[in-house]
Design a protein around this motif. Structure first.
Motif, mmCIF file in Angstrom:
data_model
loop_
_atom_site.group_PDB
_atom_site.id
_atom_site.type_symbol
_atom_site.label_atom_id
_atom_site.label_comp_id
_atom_site.label_asym_id
_atom_site.label_seq_id
_atom_site.Cartn_x
_atom_site.Cartn_y
_atom_site.Cartn_z
ATOM 1 N N ALA B 5 -39.897 -62.912 39.017
ATOM 2 C CA ALA B 5 -38.446 -63.798 39.221
ATOM 3 C C ALA B 5 -39.507 -64.712 38.645
ATOM 4 O O ALA B 5 -37.688 -65.340 38.099
ATOM 5 N N PHE B 12 -27.635 -69.162 36.995
ATOM 6 C CA PHE B 12 -26.151 -68.774 37.351
ATOM 7 C C PHE B 12 -25.906 -69.449 36.384
ATOM 8 O O PHE B 12 -25.461 -70.526 36.379
ATOM 9 N N PHE B 82 -21.543 -59.099 56.813
ATOM 10 C CA PHE B 82 -21.062 -57.991 55.803
ATOM 11 C C PHE B 82 -20.429 -57.326 56.786
ATOM 12 O O PHE B 82 -21.936 -56.641 58.000
ATOM 13 N N HIS B 133 -25.977 -61.288 55.061
ATOM 14 C CA HIS B 133 -26.221 -60.094 54.854
ATOM 15 C C HIS B 133 -26.468 -58.638 56.558
ATOM 16 O O HIS B 133 -27.768 -59.886 57.114
ATOM 17 N N GLU B 135 -29.141 -57.096 57.071
ATOM 18 C CA GLU B 135 -30.427 -56.240 57.287
ATOM 19 C C GLU B 135 -31.086 -57.914 56.775
ATOM 20 O O GLU B 135 -32.281 -58.079 56.486
ATOM 21 N N LEU B 136 -30.590 -58.592 54.860
ATOM 22 C CA LEU B 136 -31.426 -59.438 54.679
ATOM 23 C C LEU B 136 -30.679 -60.730 55.082
ATOM 24 O O LEU B 136 -32.430 -61.404 54.735
ATOM 25 N N GLU B 138 -29.695 -64.345 55.642
ATOM 26 C CA GLU B 138 -28.578 -65.128 54.985
ATOM 27 C C GLU B 138 -28.511 -65.042 53.723
ATOM 28 O O GLU B 138 -29.829 -65.033 53.007
ATOM 29 N N VAL B 139 -27.329 -65.179 52.806
ATOM 30 C CA VAL B 139 -27.311 -64.687 50.825
ATOM 31 C C VAL B 139 -26.667 -65.485 50.519
ATOM 32 O O VAL B 139 -25.215 -66.553 51.488
ATOM 33 N N GLU B 143 -26.187 -65.604 44.941
ATOM 34 C CA GLU B 143 -26.459 -64.277 45.095
ATOM 35 C C GLU B 143 -26.091 -63.240 45.003
ATOM 36 O O GLU B 143 -26.452 -62.427 44.526
ATOM 37 N N LEU B 144 -24.595 -63.655 45.810
ATOM 38 C CA LEU B 144 -24.213 -61.893 45.799
ATOM 39 C C LEU B 144 -23.871 -61.951 44.533
ATOM 40 O O LEU B 144 -23.761 -60.502 43.547
ATOM 41 N N ALA B 146 -24.943 -62.710 41.578
ATOM 42 C CA ALA B 146 -25.380 -62.568 40.011
ATOM 43 C C ALA B 146 -26.376 -61.342 40.261
ATOM 44 O O ALA B 146 -26.594 -59.956 40.072
ATOM 45 N N CYS B 147 -26.312 -61.185 41.718
ATOM 46 C CA CYS B 147 -27.000 -59.284 42.190
ATOM 47 C C CYS B 147 -25.823 -58.661 41.971
ATOM 48 O O CYS B 147 -26.024 -57.404 41.236
ATOM 49 N N ALA B 150 -26.883 -57.862 38.181
ATOM 50 C CA ALA B 150 -27.692 -57.004 38.164
ATOM 51 C C ALA B 150 -27.956 -55.337 38.510
ATOM 52 O O ALA B 150 -28.440 -54.515 38.189
ATOM 53 N N HIS B 151 -27.128 -55.121 39.745
ATOM 54 C CA HIS B 151 -26.424 -53.774 40.142
ATOM 55 C C HIS B 151 -25.797 -53.188 39.554
ATOM 56 O O HIS B 151 -25.873 -51.751 39.170
#
Lengths: 186, 186
Positions: B5, B12, B82, B133, B135-136, B138-139, B143-144, B146-147, B150-151
């Motif tokens: 990283a 971004f 979410f 999120h 499980e994760l 705060e986002v 980030e969403l 960029a993800c 990347a996804h």
């Protein structure tokens, strides 16, 4: 998990290999033509390759690797080894060319390579013919063609990974879920 | 070497992210439409995904992940987390559909997603907004997004790797040179 050779269940098919080979330059065109320079020239740091560099490497493969080696095998068998392949030729050959220039050249050269491949009319006996790699020793035509496909895919994978690297610091906690960024093998 | 990283040098950009997002369905179309079934349904063994499976996963992302989560963040911030994402929804949703059907559906849905993204008119302040999120934690919107990019790239990488796996046992001594087959990180 990295795939193991023993797990691969299917055998080589020239027609199926060709179906992928004929798509590669179009995939690259769809992916990279007109993409902002920030993406085209991104790399993974140091001397690693950008998508632009990879395009030059594909072109050099068409000029010096796949069909020239296949022709060497069909003409000389193992009597004359392959010429060595210059993995950095694209630095010189791409000079002054835009990504669009390289995409045009790759499409043209790949078309010529596939026409040459078709012209050889390879049958199963020809696929078993052998040649001599200067470092790896004896290889078969079938192995060369399977390697051509895998090499195409290897560098498509590289482009995806290099592009994703630009977002490595931007995805926050999702990093854990993104194998392409985390480098996790699982 | 897996990218770290800290090595990612650039920040971004919504416009640059969008330039990749708008290409993904066309890349998949160029790559997979009309490809022999032996490639479309190849996987890496066991419960691993084929390119056909990955197409369904992309479609489910358009339906349940990217834009719905972005809308949730913009409307509710961190007050409403979410919905969880079902990573196996495509097994049910793809039933009876051809790869061509899935490619058509993905192109349509991705177009709708990008129209929705454009409609939000996100500025830098909006990119800093937060969501929750399940499980994760705060986002941010940034980030969403960029993800999302990347996804997309992660699964393009997966398709390249899965396809190359079919040739894992066919490339002979070249195996050592093909990172996509050897699994070598270097």
């Amino acid at each position: 998990m990295p795939p193991s050779a023993s797990a691969a269940p299917l055998s080589f098919s020239l027609a199926e290999a060709r179906a992928l080979l004929e798509r590669t330059s179009a995939i690259l065109d769809t992916w990279l033509r007109g993409l902002p320079d920030a993406w085209l020239h991104a790399n993974e740091g140091g001397e690693t390759w950008s998508p632009y560099d990879v395009l030059g490497h594909y072109i050099h493969g068409e000029k010096a690797d796949w069909i020239p080696r296949l022709r060497r095998m069909l003409e000389h068998g193992t009597a004359v080894p392959f010429d060595k392949f210059d993995r950095f030729a694209q630095v010189r050959d791409s000079e002054g060319k835009s990504a669009a220039d390289l995409l045009d050249e790759l499409a043209r050269r790949r078309g010529e390579s596939l026409a040459a491949l078709d012209g050889f009319g390879l049958d199963e006996t020809a696929l078993d013919r052998r040649g001599l790699h200067p470092e790896l020793g004896e290889v078969t035509v079938r192995e060369l063609l399977a390697c051509w496909v895998a090499h195409d895919l290897d560098h498509l994978m590289q482009i995806a990974r290099v592009l994703a690297h630009r977002h490595a610091g931007e995805v926050g906690p999702w990093r854990a879920y993104l194998r392409i960024i985390s480098g996790s093998p699982g």
